[in-house]
Design a protein around this motif. Structure first.
Motif, PDB file in Angstrom:
ATOM      1  N   ILE A   1     -48.376 -58.811   2.347  1.00  0.00           N
ATOM      2  CA  ILE A   1     -47.778 -57.484   2.455  1.00  0.00           C
ATOM      3  C   ILE A   1     -46.264 -57.588   2.425  1.00  0.00           C
ATOM      4  N   HIS A   2     -45.738 -58.614   3.077  1.00  0.00           N
ATOM      5  CA  HIS A   2     -44.288 -58.815   3.067  1.00  0.00           C
ATOM      6  C   HIS A   2     -43.784 -58.943   1.640  1.00  0.00           C
ATOM      7  N   LYS A   3     -44.564 -59.633   0.817  1.00  0.00           N
ATOM      8  CA  LYS A   3     -44.147 -59.822  -0.564  1.00  0.00           C
ATOM      9  C   LYS A   3     -44.173 -58.486  -1.316  1.00  0.00           C
ATOM     10  N   SER A   4     -45.226 -57.687  -1.079  1.00  0.00           N
ATOM     11  CA  SER A   4     -45.300 -56.453  -1.861  1.00  0.00           C
ATOM     12  C   SER A   4     -44.302 -55.415  -1.360  1.00  0.00           C
ATOM     13  N   LEU A   5     -43.864 -55.521  -0.100  1.00  0.00           N
ATOM     14  CA  LEU A   5     -42.824 -54.593   0.361  1.00  0.00           C
ATOM     15  C   LEU A   5     -41.454 -55.031  -0.119  1.00  0.00           C
ATOM     16  N   GLY A   6     -41.335 -56.337  -0.356  1.00  0.00           N
ATOM     17  CA  GLY A   6     -40.117 -56.866  -0.954  1.00  0.00           C
ATOM     18  C   GLY A   6     -38.869 -56.542  -0.152  1.00  0.00           C
ATOM     19  N   ALA A   7     -37.864 -56.063  -0.869  1.00  0.00           N
ATOM     20  CA  ALA A   7     -36.555 -55.846  -0.255  1.00  0.00           C
ATOM     21  C   ALA A   7     -36.569 -54.661   0.692  1.00  0.00           C
ATOM     22  N   PHE A   8     -37.667 -53.913   0.709  1.00  0.00           N
ATOM     23  CA  PHE A   8     -37.617 -52.667   1.474  1.00  0.00           C
ATOM     24  C   PHE A   8     -37.757 -52.876   2.967  1.00  0.00           C
ATOM     25  N   VAL A   9     -38.198 -54.063   3.400  1.00  0.00           N
ATOM     26  CA  VAL A   9     -38.192 -54.316   4.838  1.00  0.00           C
ATOM     27  C   VAL A   9     -36.758 -54.467   5.359  1.00  0.00           C
ATOM     28  N   PRO A  10     -35.952 -55.361   4.772  1.00  0.00           N
ATOM     29  CA  PRO A  10     -34.560 -55.408   5.239  1.00  0.00           C
ATOM     30  C   PRO A  10     -33.851 -54.065   5.076  1.00  0.00           C
ATOM     31  N   LEU A  11     -34.267 -53.279   4.116  1.00  0.00           N
ATOM     32  CA  LEU A  11     -33.583 -51.999   3.892  1.00  0.00           C
ATOM     33  C   LEU A  11     -33.858 -50.983   4.996  1.00  0.00           C
ATOM     34  N   ILE A  12     -34.772 -51.327   5.915  1.00  0.00           N
ATOM     35  CA  ILE A  12     -34.976 -50.422   7.059  1.00  0.00           C
ATOM     36  C   ILE A  12     -33.653 -50.216   7.803  1.00  0.00           C
ATOM     37  N   VAL A  13     -32.777 -51.215   7.700  1.00  0.00           N
ATOM     38  CA  VAL A  13     -31.472 -51.110   8.373  1.00  0.00           C
ATOM     39  C   VAL A  13     -30.786 -49.802   8.021  1.00  0.00           C
ATOM     40  N   VAL A  14     -30.870 -49.437   6.745  1.00  0.00           N
ATOM     41  CA  VAL A  14     -30.151 -48.235   6.330  1.00  0.00           C
ATOM     42  C   VAL A  14     -31.061 -47.020   6.256  1.00  0.00           C
TER      43      VAL A  14
ATOM     44  N   LEU B   1     -11.801 -38.932  -2.573  1.00  0.00           N
ATOM     45  CA  LEU B   1     -12.926 -39.822  -2.298  1.00  0.00           C
ATOM     46  C   LEU B   1     -13.253 -39.925  -0.824  1.00  0.00           C
ATOM     47  N   GLY B   2     -12.262 -39.584  -0.019  1.00  0.00           N
ATOM     48  CA  GLY B   2     -12.323 -39.881   1.406  1.00  0.00           C
ATOM     49  C   GLY B   2     -13.661 -39.616   2.069  1.00  0.00           C
ATOM     50  N   ILE B   3     -14.180 -38.419   1.843  1.00  0.00           N
ATOM     51  CA  ILE B   3     -15.385 -38.073   2.584  1.00  0.00           C
ATOM     52  C   ILE B   3     -16.598 -38.844   2.087  1.00  0.00           C
ATOM     53  N   TYR B   4     -16.501 -39.401   0.880  1.00  0.00           N
ATOM     54  CA  TYR B   4     -17.684 -40.102   0.368  1.00  0.00           C
ATOM     55  C   TYR B   4     -17.738 -41.544   0.827  1.00  0.00           C
ATOM     56  N   LEU B   5     -16.569 -42.099   1.100  1.00  0.00           N
ATOM     57  CA  LEU B   5     -16.542 -43.523   1.399  1.00  0.00           C
ATOM     58  C   LEU B   5     -17.428 -43.892   2.587  1.00  0.00           C
ATOM     59  N   PRO B   6     -17.330 -43.186   3.719  1.00  0.00           N
ATOM     60  CA  PRO B   6     -18.207 -43.549   4.831  1.00  0.00           C
ATOM     61  C   PRO B   6     -19.680 -43.452   4.457  1.00  0.00           C
ATOM     62  N   LEU B   7     -19.996 -42.496   3.584  1.00  0.00           N
ATOM     63  CA  LEU B   7     -21.391 -42.323   3.180  1.00  0.00           C
ATOM     64  C   LEU B   7     -21.933 -43.579   2.520  1.00  0.00           C
ATOM     65  N   ILE B   8     -21.023 -44.309   1.872  1.00  0.00           N
ATOM     66  CA  ILE B   8     -21.476 -45.452   1.104  1.00  0.00           C
ATOM     67  C   ILE B   8     -22.017 -46.548   2.012  1.00  0.00           C
ATOM     68  N   THR B   9     -21.481 -46.634   3.234  1.00  0.00           N
ATOM     69  CA  THR B   9     -21.903 -47.709   4.126  1.00  0.00           C
ATOM     70  C   THR B   9     -23.401 -47.755   4.290  1.00  0.00           C
ATOM     71  N   THR B  10     -23.970 -46.599   4.526  1.00  0.00           N
ATOM     72  CA  THR B  10     -25.404 -46.590   4.766  1.00  0.00           C
ATOM     73  C   THR B  10     -26.162 -46.233   3.497  1.00  0.00           C
ATOM     74  N   ASN B  11     -25.502 -46.402   2.364  1.00  0.00           N
ATOM     75  CA  ASN B  11     -26.192 -46.184   1.108  1.00  0.00           C
ATOM     76  C   ASN B  11     -27.040 -47.413   0.830  1.00  0.00           C
ATOM     77  N   CYS B  12     -28.345 -47.209   0.701  1.00  0.00           N
ATOM     78  CA  CYS B  12     -29.194 -48.388   0.566  1.00  0.00           C
ATOM     79  C   CYS B  12     -28.926 -49.146  -0.726  1.00  0.00           C
ATOM     80  N   ALA B  13     -28.251 -48.474  -1.696  1.00  0.00           N
ATOM     81  CA  ALA B  13     -27.993 -49.188  -2.944  1.00  0.00           C
ATOM     82  C   ALA B  13     -27.126 -50.413  -2.713  1.00  0.00           C
ATOM     83  N   ILE B  14     -26.161 -50.290  -1.807  1.00  0.00           N
ATOM     84  CA  ILE B  14     -25.241 -51.409  -1.578  1.00  0.00           C
ATOM     85  C   ILE B  14     -25.986 -52.581  -0.949  1.00  0.00           C
ATOM     86  N   LEU B  15     -26.715 -52.267   0.130  1.00  0.00           N
ATOM     87  CA  LEU B  15     -27.465 -53.336   0.787  1.00  0.00           C
ATOM     88  C   LEU B  15     -28.529 -53.876  -0.160  1.00  0.00           C
TER      89      LEU B  15
END
Lengths: 335, 240, 221, 192, 441
Positions: free
Chosen positions: B117-130, D101-115
């Motif tokens: 299951i860990h494999k199929s969830l992939g990166a989405f487990v660490p992404l719980i952070v955000v 850009l100011g108001i968007y920058l903080p939003l980026i922190t928790t943008n899952c795309a970055i992580l």
């Protein structure tokens, strides 16, 4: 003056073009008749079954969730028939029905009905089916055979797969080219004796019907012309570069759904740009995407995706191609 | 790490702020709030990423839901527990630290216990952070309320999240594979709707679910209700 | 506010800064501790699982060898023990299977190539003595369910690779010449995915084949 | 070179972060109602993505080989500080840009795309150039998706959308259609 | 590509002029009463100077101009002032008007020469005479002619443009004027050139009036530079900006007037009227109108006194047919439908069109299908599709940003619209709303 016939007061102008939206729609429906006839000539009764099921799906959804009389404007009918024409002849008709329902429901009604949608509903329905039932949607029966013979498992039970069928299937010309580097004579493509979806076989019939609509100004001729031009120019350039690897322009033009797509799908008024400059850009964009997907992509055919992607660009194109208002910008003869 | 410019105002149309304890709130209310009335996904429109990404099967949905529940409850209890000692300036930083720690723990544990299951969830487990749900609850509720209430609230929200994931997972697995928890439902000749387990299927399913919720709320209210505008973005505005 | 020099502030700020640092530092230390503990606790089973997965894959593509060695690719040569200072995890690895009698059965090699949706990773067994494949197993793919993912599930397709001669030549199912060992029947409707598998193997063999051949020759001498 | 192009194209369209991997949905849903805003958000994101790719490469190469368990924590800390630094630098260098850009920058922190980028870059073992190509592709993909969504939303504001569909439901359904359309890019540059 | 002697976009409605094209202009008996609204022109309404019971002769002033941007009103028939008060106005409102009960059996002999002879007058005297004669543009907008003939001193005018297009379907007023009174037209041109001090004049006529072109060409005066230029048949060829574009290739900047590109445009009927005023010595008290349409029994071109009630006019043309549905003042493209048959004819009324049930456009409208035909039709290159959507959404500020002010309400977009969306109406409403908001602010 008699009181039984009161005067009406309406806003100017008091004259209007004889064209009306339902009239345009129903003329397009009528112009699809010959295309349908050609499809049924090549694929027999299956063609009619598939188109009828897709149309029924579209009409039922429009009737059920739409607002009352919108069936009469004919647009749902067009969506259904066009969707049907993009499908393979052997498709289980329940899938065609689902496609029609999706096309109208998610392609049109959620945006508020006629005129408001972003994506061409028929193609969205087709893309949905392609993603949902990839195997069934890429099983291409060969044209020919007796008229009454079913070309596959049209009558599969709802939700059930086509099962084992004995229909003779063949690859489409584009598939042959892409995966086996085998060409198909252009004359076959032009007259329609090749495998493929119902409406993509005979370029000749579609072009004739399209010309009729263009002459009546019921479709924007700039779009098909720019699509064809972009495909032809790009294909020619690649062909000159490496002839064995890249097919000739004529093959690119007449194979697959390009003719049908450029003539009937890309020109859908609702989902194409309103400006003329925008229409050129839109058509050229489709042409480029078609060539890119066909040559470098993983799919043999890119017309559907090319049009859908450019549909998504249309609001943006409309925005940046606003005409220069009379008397603004560079002005001539100011003293 | 603290960002001063984007302070409270943005909260008003974000996740509903827990009611200041004017009257005693029944524990039941704390618990049930998140399940339906303030369902994090369907009503608050938070945590879209996992809701869409991992719900192509019921098993994945459950695993993701449980992992999130674990992180949510753990973080909220801890945040609530230390809320008196944490200065305001580093509040968000400590929250993020706590959440990241719990997620790392959950990630490693899942990999050790259920590697498939860990494999199929992939990166989405660490992404719980955000996942915005966690930060939103930590910030909006746990950092102001007692440990007990925070735990109940986190549990409720977590269950609400799991229920939504399960709903999505069930729909997508049944249609997309013809199975439920891997067991075949319709026999071998069922034609799976492959799209349902693909990305577009995720968007369309959740869109349709929100549509139904909107329709239902509209019918219940008997008039136009305020549109459920996404709350995620304004909420996370508070974060950095 | 009335203090223009702000003399009242620094003291308070000092207190606050120290508190900030201690809070964050303390929490950080606690977090680190917790993570390290969990890491210590989970790592063995995670590593064991990974090794098990690898072992199974090698067993499958090398037809159940009695044992296997891990070889590292260093400067175009395969070595069992790379020089110290080289990070083993960063070197490309192949696995050499052995029979009980000491004879080698072939190499298990990993390959990867971008497929229809994303990179397809696979492992295959290669016998340098005959120049034929032993078997192929897809480890990871995101190909379309029901179509492209047949490269994992279609046993007829997977079977095509057993004993196939390299370089492979993908053909449409049923259209190849009889008796050509290099032919692989591709999956109808999943031509791209099938081709990716074939290309991944062909390219890897083209790159590593001579090296493996050389190693096998040296070993038998 | 071909590899870098593929990584770029794959991150941009084939496996578009937003439409195929569901990363960066928050800004996609939240700040996609105006084209101008969407463009700025896309640009800000791309910038931070590229910076992140560089930082993550540094972390992966010099730090995390010794302490792999700190991966997540170090990523999130680095991203948060990065955004903070970028914000301060922009504020100092170009107050105009900061206002935009100011108001968007903080939003980026928790943008899952970055992580997500950081995690994918690590798990796929990209080297420096590959990571850079990946980040630029992902940023371009995010911007493309954002701008398309914004322009569609701008035009559908004038449409007579049924009440229950309005809001997030519509955004998701449009995203579903866009995602369907992007499936046309599947296999791009990999058919050989 | 810029077309020669035309403009880009526009529409091609059926011209429908055959009904009255060859009907010679004839005179009607006087009606029993005439109604003279005080507002018959652009600008401030005139001020009445008569009271009920007063007797007026033909040509007597009944209302004086109120300022420069205004124009006096004269009695168009001899009789007794019946009332000064509100009366139905063709614009749909009730407006102040002087009602005159026409004296039966009166010879209607005018007072001798109220307007002086033009010969020997200075430029200023000419303009003053025109102003006093109450001459306004007879093409529809009724802009006071003396204002148009007095451009600011710093604005050099080098060409006078005469609008003989008559691009509105049905109407033949200008056509018949040109065919029957070519000399009068040329005299009017001469007077106007003198007023403006220009050396060059161009008369633009759509190609569908060959007899008018021939009549004017054959009577060209040799001593001044006047040219007759045939133009493409297209609506709205007669719009000022389009006409300037077609005849001299200049583009009037957005928000500016024709005089900013050195031109003054006059309608052919106004030109003929100026000549007539100086010839007869009478102010503007009668005009030529076309009464036409399939809903009227005897379509005709008529000379009628200003202020003739519509009902009388219709009856004089044989009355309406049973299937008549809509009575329009002006042409069918920009004209105003009348709800009340008691309204009087104004100075600016070019014609009366009676439409039958089958002529009227369908009342049902469909959703916009973004076909883009309105963009192809709009002669000023607006995006009516976008403007219409914005209007429906009430987003007026964005309409202003999208050049709502440049719309001439010519109706091309709505004519071309297959979904029958009343775009000009929406734009008009938006303008009113914007103006109200501005005045409230």
């Amino acid at each position: 003056m008699s009181s039984s016939n009161p005067l009406v007061v309406t806003a100017s102008p008091h004259l209007s073009t004889p064209d009306s939206t339902p009239r345009i729609m129903w003329t397009v429906v009528a112009s699809l008749g010959p295309v349908l006839a050609a499809a049924s000539y090549f694929f027999g009764v299956s063609a009619l079954l598939v188109v009828a099921a897709a149309t029924l799906g579209a009409l039922v959804t429009e009737f059920w969730f739409g607002k009352g009389r919108t069936l009469l404007d004919g647009s749902a009918m067009i969506t259904g028939i066009l969707l049907g024409l993009t499908l393979p002849a052997g498709l289980p008709i329940w899938m065609a029905f689902v496609g029609g329902a999706f096309a109208i429901g998610f392609g049109k009604l959620i945006f508020g009905g006629l005129g408001q949608n972003v994506f061409n509903p028929a193609l969205l329905g087709r893309a949905f089916l392609q993603a949902a039932f990839p195997v069934a949607l890429t099983t291409w029966p060969k044209p020919g055979g007796t008229w009454w013979e079913l070309r596959g498992d049209n009558l599969a039970l709802p939700l059930m797969s086509a099962g084992a069928t004995d229909a003779i299937t063949g690859a489409t010309p584009l598939g042959l080219m892409k995966f086996e580097h085998a060409g198909t004579p252009v004359s076959d493509l032009f007259f329609g004796t090749t495998g493929g979806s119902l409406g993509e076989t005979s370029a000749l019939v579609i072009l004739l019907c399209g010309t009729y609509l263009a002459l009546k100004n019921y479709l924007n001729w700039r779009i098909p012309v720019s699509v064809f031009a972009a495909v032809a120019i790009l294909a020619e350039m690649l062909h000159l570069l490496d002839a064995p690897r890249f097919p000739a322009p004529a093959f690119m033009l007449f194979s697959g759904g390009l003719v049908l797509g450029a003539t009937y799908m890309a020109t859908d008024m609702v989902t194409s740009p309103v400006t003329n400059l925008g229409s050129w850009i839109f058509g050229a964009g489709i042409g480029v995407l078609v060539v890119v997907i066909r040559i470098w992509g993983g799919l043999a055919e890119g017309v559907m995706y090319g049009i859908l992607l450019m549909n998504a660009m249309v609001p943006f194109i409309n925005r940046v191609t606003q005409p220069r208002v009379f008397g603004t910008g560079r002005v001539t003869g100011v003293r | 790490m603290t960002h001063g410019a984007v302070e409270p105002a943005s909260m008003t149309h974000g996740a509903p702020v827990a009611p200041r304890a004017r009257r005693p709130v029944a524990p039941r209310e704390d618990l049930l709030r998140g399940v339906w009335k303030e369902n994090p996904v369907l009503v608050q429109v938070l945590g879209m990423c996992p809701t869409l990404a991992v719900t192509n099967s019921v098993a994945n949905s459950i695993a993701m839901g449980l992992a999130t529940l674990f992180v949510l409850v753990g973080s909220c209890v801890l945040v609530s527990g230390i809320r008196r000692w944490v200065p305001d300036q580093v509040r968000i930083a400590t929250f993020v630290l706590i959440i990241a720690t719990f997620v790392t723990v959950a990630d490693m544990t899942l990999e050790a216990v259920a590697p498939a299951i860990h494999k199929s969830l992939g990166a989405f487990v660490p992404l719980i952070v955000v996942n915005c749900i966690i930060l939103a609850r930590a910030e909006a509720f746990a950092s102001r309320q007692s440990v007990g209430r925070s735990a109940l609230d986190a549990l409720g929200m977590g269950f609400g999240f799991i229920l939504t994931l399960l709903l999505m997972g069930t729909i997508r697995e049944i249609l997309g594979s013809g199975t439920l928890l891997g067991r075949s439902l319709f026999g071998p000749s069922y034609e799976p709707w492959v799209i349902m387990v693909l990305p577009p299927g995720g968007f369309l399913t959740l869109g349709a679910l929100l549509l139904v919720v909107g329709w239902w709320r509209q019918r219940k209210a008997g008039r136009a209700v305020p549109v459920n505008e996404p709350a995620c973005a304004p909420t996370v505005g508070k974060v950095a | 506010m009335t203090d223009p020099a702000g003399t009242g502030q620094p003291a308070a700020a000092d207190v606050r800064t120290s508190r900030l640092v201690t809070t964050l530092g303390g929490l950080g230390a606690l977090a680190g501790l917790l993570i390290v503990v969990v890491f210590r606790w989970t790592q063995p089973s995670i590593q064991a699982h990974k090794a098990e997965v690898l072992r199974q894959a090698i067993n499958e593509v090398l037809k159940e060898p009695d044992s296997y060695d891990t070889l590292y690719l260093v400067d175009g040569k395969l070595e069992t023990e790379p020089a110290a200072g080289l990070d083993r995890t960063k070197l490309e690895q192949v696995y050499l299977g052995h029979r009980g009698n000491g004879g080698s059965v072939g190499f298990a090699v990993a390959a990867a190539e971008p497929g229809f949706q994303d990179v397809i990773r696979l492992i295959f067994g290669y016998d340098p003595k005959t120049g034929h494949l032993m078997a192929m197993k897809v480890l990871e793919s995101k190909e379309t369910p029901g179509l492209g993912d047949k490269i994992l599930k279609d046993s007829a397709f997977i079977g095509e690779f057993e004993g196939a001669a390299v370089p492979l030549n993908g053909v449409k199912r049923g259209s190849g010449k009889a008796g050509d060992a290099s032919q692989v029947d591709m999956i109808t409707g999943a031509t791209i995915s099938s081709r990716t598998v074939i290309r991944a193997i062909n390219q890897t063999i083209a790159r590593l084949g001579p090296i493996m051949d050389a190693y096998a020759r040296n070993a038998t001498q | 070179m071909g590899e870098l192009t593929w990584i770029f194209v794959s991150a941009m369209v084939v496996n578009n972060f937003t439409l195929m991997l569901f990363l960066g949905l928050c800004p996609f849903i939240g700040v996609s109602n105006r084209i101008a805003t969407a463009l700025r958000m896309g640009a800000a994101n791309t910038f931070v993505l590229v910076m992140t790719a560089v930082c993550v490469w540094v972390l992966n190469t010099f730090v995390l080989v010794y302490a792999p368990y700190l991966r997540l924590i170090s990523f999130i800390v680095v991203i948060a500080s990065l955004v903070q630094i970028v914000e301060m630098v922009i504020k100092k260098v170009s107050p105009v840009l900061f206002r935009e850009l100011g108001i968007y920058l903080p939003l980026i922190t928790t943008n899952c795309a970055i992580l997500g980028l950081a995690i994918f870059q690590t798990s796929r073992g990209y080297d420096f150039l590959e990571g850079l190509s990946f980040a630029v592709g992902a940023g371009a993909g995010l911007t493309l998706a954002l701008v398309l969504m914004a322009s569609i939303r701008e035009s559908s504001e004038l449409a007579n959308i049924p009440q229950p569909v309005r809001g997030t439901a519509l955004v998701l359904l449009i995203a579903g259609s866009l995602s369907l359309a992007f499936m046309g890019f599947a296999g791009l540059l990999s058919s050989g | 590509m810029i077309p020669r002697f035309s403009f880009r976009h526009g529409v091609h409605p059926p011209d429908l002029k055959a009904l009255t094209r060859s009907a010679a202009i004839r005179r009607l008996p006087y009606p029993e009463e005439v109604i003279l609204p005080l507002r018959q022109h652009t600008g401030k309404p005139a001020k009445a100077i008569v009271k009920p019971g007063d007797r007026v002769e033909r040509g007597d002033t009944v209302a004086e101009a109120d300022g420069w941007m205004s124009s006096p009103v004269h009695a168009s028939a001899a009789g007794r002032v019946d009332a000064v008060g509100l009366w139905p106005h063709p614009d749909g409102s009730f407006a102040p008007a002087v009602r005159i009960a026409v004296e039966p059996y009166s010879p209607q002999a005018p007072r001798p020469r109220i307007v002086p002879d033009w010969k020997g007058l200075t430029r200023e005297q000419l303009i003053e005479a025109i102003r006093k004669a109450g001459v306004v543009g007879l093409g529809g907008a009724a802009f006071p002619t003396h204002v148009k003939l007095s451009p600011p001193k710093d604005q050099a005018i080098d060409v006078l443009i005469i609008n003989g297009c008559e691009c509105e379907p049905y109407l033949t007023t200008d056509h018949r004027t040109m065919v029957e009174y070519p000399q009068r037209v040329h005299l009017g041109v001469r007077i106007m050139m003198q007023c403006l001090g220009v050396r060059r004049a161009v008369i633009g006529i759509e190609r569908n009036k060959p007899d008018a072109i021939a009549a004017l060409r054959s009577s060209l005066p040799g001593d001044i530079d006047v040219a007759v230029q045939p133009l493409t048949v297209k609506y709205p060829q007669g719009a000022e900006k389009m006409l300037i574009r077609a005849l001299v290739g200049r583009e009037v900047p957005s928000g500016k007037l024709p005089l900013h590109v050195g031109t003054v445009v006059q309608n052919i009927a106004s030109v003929a009227t100026i000549a007539e005023v100086f010839e007869t010595g009478l102010p503007l008290i009668e005009r030529i109108v076309t009464v036409t349409g399939r809903g009227i029994r005897r379509p005709s071109n008529l000379i009628v006194p200003v202020g003739t009630p519509l009902r009388y006019l219709l009856d004089a043309c044989g009355g309406m047919t049973p299937d008549a549905r809509e009575v329009v003042f002006g042409g069918p493209m920009m004209g105003v439908a009348q709800a009340n048959l008691d309204v009087p004819l104004l100075k600016g009324t070019t014609g009366v069109v009676v439409l039958t049930e089958s002529d009227c456009k369908a009342e049902e409208s469909y959703p916009c299908i973004r076909c883009g035909r309105c963009l192809d039709a709009c002669p000023v290159f607006l995006n009516p599709q976008l403007l219409g959507s914005l209007a429906l959404a009430g987003r007026y500020d964005e309409m202003t940003a999208n050049h709502l002010a440049d719309c001439m309400l010519c109706g091309c977009c709505s004519y071309a619209c297959p979904s029958n969306i009343p775009l000009p109406q929406l734009f008009q409403a938006a303008r009113v709303a914007i103006r109200q908001r501005q005045s409230a602010a």
